[in-house]
Design a protein around this motif. Sequence first.
Motif, mmCIF file in Angstrom:
data_model
loop_
_atom_site.group_PDB
_atom_site.id
_atom_site.type_symbol
_atom_site.label_atom_id
_atom_site.label_comp_id
_atom_site.label_asym_id
_atom_site.label_seq_id
_atom_site.Cartn_x
_atom_site.Cartn_y
_atom_site.Cartn_z
ATOM 1 N N THR A 141 0.847 -1.189 0.000
ATOM 2 C CA THR A 141 0.000 0.000 0.000
ATOM 3 C C THR A 141 0.887 1.245 0.000
ATOM 4 O OG1 THR A 141 -0.039 0.174 2.411
ATOM 5 C CG2 THR A 141 -1.736 -1.231 1.376
ATOM 6 N N ASP A 142 0.273 2.403 -0.182
ATOM 7 C CA ASP A 142 1.016 3.653 -0.086
ATOM 8 C C ASP A 142 1.653 3.799 1.288
ATOM 9 O OD1 ASP A 142 0.360 4.307 -2.660
ATOM 10 O OD2 ASP A 142 -1.236 5.719 -2.130
ATOM 11 N N ALA A 143 0.951 3.364 2.324
ATOM 12 C CA ALA A 143 1.503 3.424 3.684
ATOM 13 C C ALA A 143 2.753 2.546 3.804
ATOM 14 C CB ALA A 143 0.457 3.001 4.704
ATOM 15 N N ASP A 144 2.742 1.390 3.119
ATOM 16 C CA ASP A 144 3.920 0.514 3.134
ATOM 17 C C ASP A 144 5.113 1.208 2.469
ATOM 18 O OD1 ASP A 144 2.751 -1.713 4.415
ATOM 19 O OD2 ASP A 144 1.883 -2.399 2.512
ATOM 20 N N TYR A 145 4.875 1.835 1.310
ATOM 21 C CA TYR A 145 5.964 2.539 0.618
ATOM 22 C C TYR A 145 6.526 3.656 1.492
ATOM 23 C CZ TYR A 145 4.781 0.152 -3.716
ATOM 24 O OH TYR A 145 4.561 -0.795 -4.674
ATOM 25 N N LEU A 146 5.646 4.404 2.141
ATOM 26 C CA LEU A 146 6.097 5.470 3.033
ATOM 27 C C LEU A 146 6.907 4.911 4.196
ATOM 28 C CD1 LEU A 146 2.928 7.757 3.137
ATOM 29 C CD2 LEU A 146 5.148 8.285 2.106
ATOM 30 N N ALA A 147 6.433 3.816 4.779
ATOM 31 C CA ALA A 147 7.142 3.199 5.913
ATOM 32 C C ALA A 147 8.515 2.674 5.483
ATOM 33 C CB ALA A 147 6.306 2.074 6.506
ATOM 34 N N ILE A 148 8.567 2.018 4.328
ATOM 35 C CA ILE A 148 9.846 1.491 3.823
ATOM 36 C C ILE A 148 10.818 2.641 3.574
ATOM 37 C CG2 ILE A 148 10.965 0.372 1.852
ATOM 38 C CD1 ILE A 148 8.443 -1.435 1.674
ATOM 39 N N GLN A 150 10.813 5.672 4.821
ATOM 40 C CA GLN A 150 11.189 6.322 6.077
ATOM 41 C C GLN A 150 12.240 5.500 6.819
ATOM 42 O OE1 GLN A 150 9.922 9.400 7.023
ATOM 43 N NE2 GLN A 150 11.557 9.328 8.525
ATOM 44 N N HIS A 151 12.043 4.178 6.860
ATOM 45 C CA HIS A 151 13.005 3.307 7.548
ATOM 46 C C HIS A 151 14.362 3.328 6.831
ATOM 47 C CE1 HIS A 151 14.036 0.087 10.345
ATOM 48 N NE2 HIS A 151 14.683 -0.468 9.345
ATOM 49 N N LEU A 152 14.348 3.262 5.508
ATOM 50 C CA LEU A 152 15.596 3.305 4.749
ATOM 51 C C LEU A 152 16.329 4.628 4.986
ATOM 52 C CD1 LEU A 152 14.460 1.689 1.372
ATOM 53 C CD2 LEU A 152 15.949 0.662 3.108
ATOM 54 N N ARG A 153 15.585 5.715 5.083
ATOM 55 C CA ARG A 153 16.189 7.030 5.311
ATOM 56 C C ARG A 153 16.751 7.133 6.734
ATOM 57 N NH1 ARG A 153 13.258 9.781 2.385
ATOM 58 N NH2 ARG A 153 11.327 9.615 3.565
ATOM 59 N N ASP A 154 15.952 6.721 7.723
ATOM 60 C CA ASP A 154 16.359 6.879 9.123
ATOM 61 C C ASP A 154 17.448 5.902 9.544
ATOM 62 O OD1 ASP A 154 14.448 8.859 9.272
ATOM 63 O OD2 ASP A 154 12.990 7.630 10.355
ATOM 64 N N LYS A 155 17.307 4.645 9.186
ATOM 65 C CA LYS A 155 18.239 3.608 9.663
ATOM 66 C C LYS A 155 19.466 3.453 8.769
ATOM 67 C CE LYS A 155 18.660 -0.915 11.444
ATOM 68 N NZ LYS A 155 19.584 -1.005 12.437
ATOM 69 N N PHE A 156 19.272 3.601 7.433
ATOM 70 C CA PHE A 156 20.361 3.289 6.512
ATOM 71 C C PHE A 156 20.889 4.490 5.729
ATOM 72 C CE2 PHE A 156 17.851 -0.651 6.932
ATOM 73 C CZ PHE A 156 18.832 -1.475 7.459
ATOM 74 N N LYS A 157 20.312 5.680 5.944
ATOM 75 C CA LYS A 157 20.741 6.907 5.253
ATOM 76 C C LYS A 157 20.560 6.813 3.739
ATOM 77 C CE LYS A 157 24.024 8.216 8.828
ATOM 78 N NZ LYS A 157 25.388 8.558 9.144
#
Length: 177
Positions: A141-148, A150-157
């Motif tokens: 879903t769009d929420a899944d894409y946003l969550a993925i 966000q996690h890639l940005r926050d945890k993995f830069k």
Amino acid sequence: MIIVAIIGIVINGGTSLLFMRGAHDDINIKGAFLHLMADALILVGVVLSALLIKYTHILWIDPIVGLVIVAIVLWGTWGLLRDSVSLIMDAIPRYIDHVGVETYLKQYKGVTAVHDLHIWGLSTREVALTAHLVVPKVGLTDADYLAINQHLRDKFKINHATIQPETGEECARSEAC
């Protein structure tokens, strides 16, 4: 000569400290920091060798100090050269945990496989990712894409992620996955 070199040490050393904080995240800032520190180090070598030569009259001190400075500068800039070549070659930036990224994507809800995962630096501060996620049942879903993202940005830069979902039907018919 000694007075001018001491003034140079203060100016280059002080200016390099302004770049120290940003030198960890940006190759360009790291290059400026290392350049200014090298200049300050060279001037320290000039002062030391000038004082030693003045009081001992041993002239070979100058080339020895010069060689020590060259060795220190080469050692200090080797990492900068390595990171620059990696960026030019579109390699995974060394601070990115690519195994962790793949593990995270594989463990995301509904994902059964990850393939064609590519991570590369767009610039000294921007990292891109593309990946195919096999999601046979639910989809994303769009929420899944946003969550993925966000996690890639926050945890993995990773700032720019392109995720391509697949049902897995094509993977079952070929060895692409």
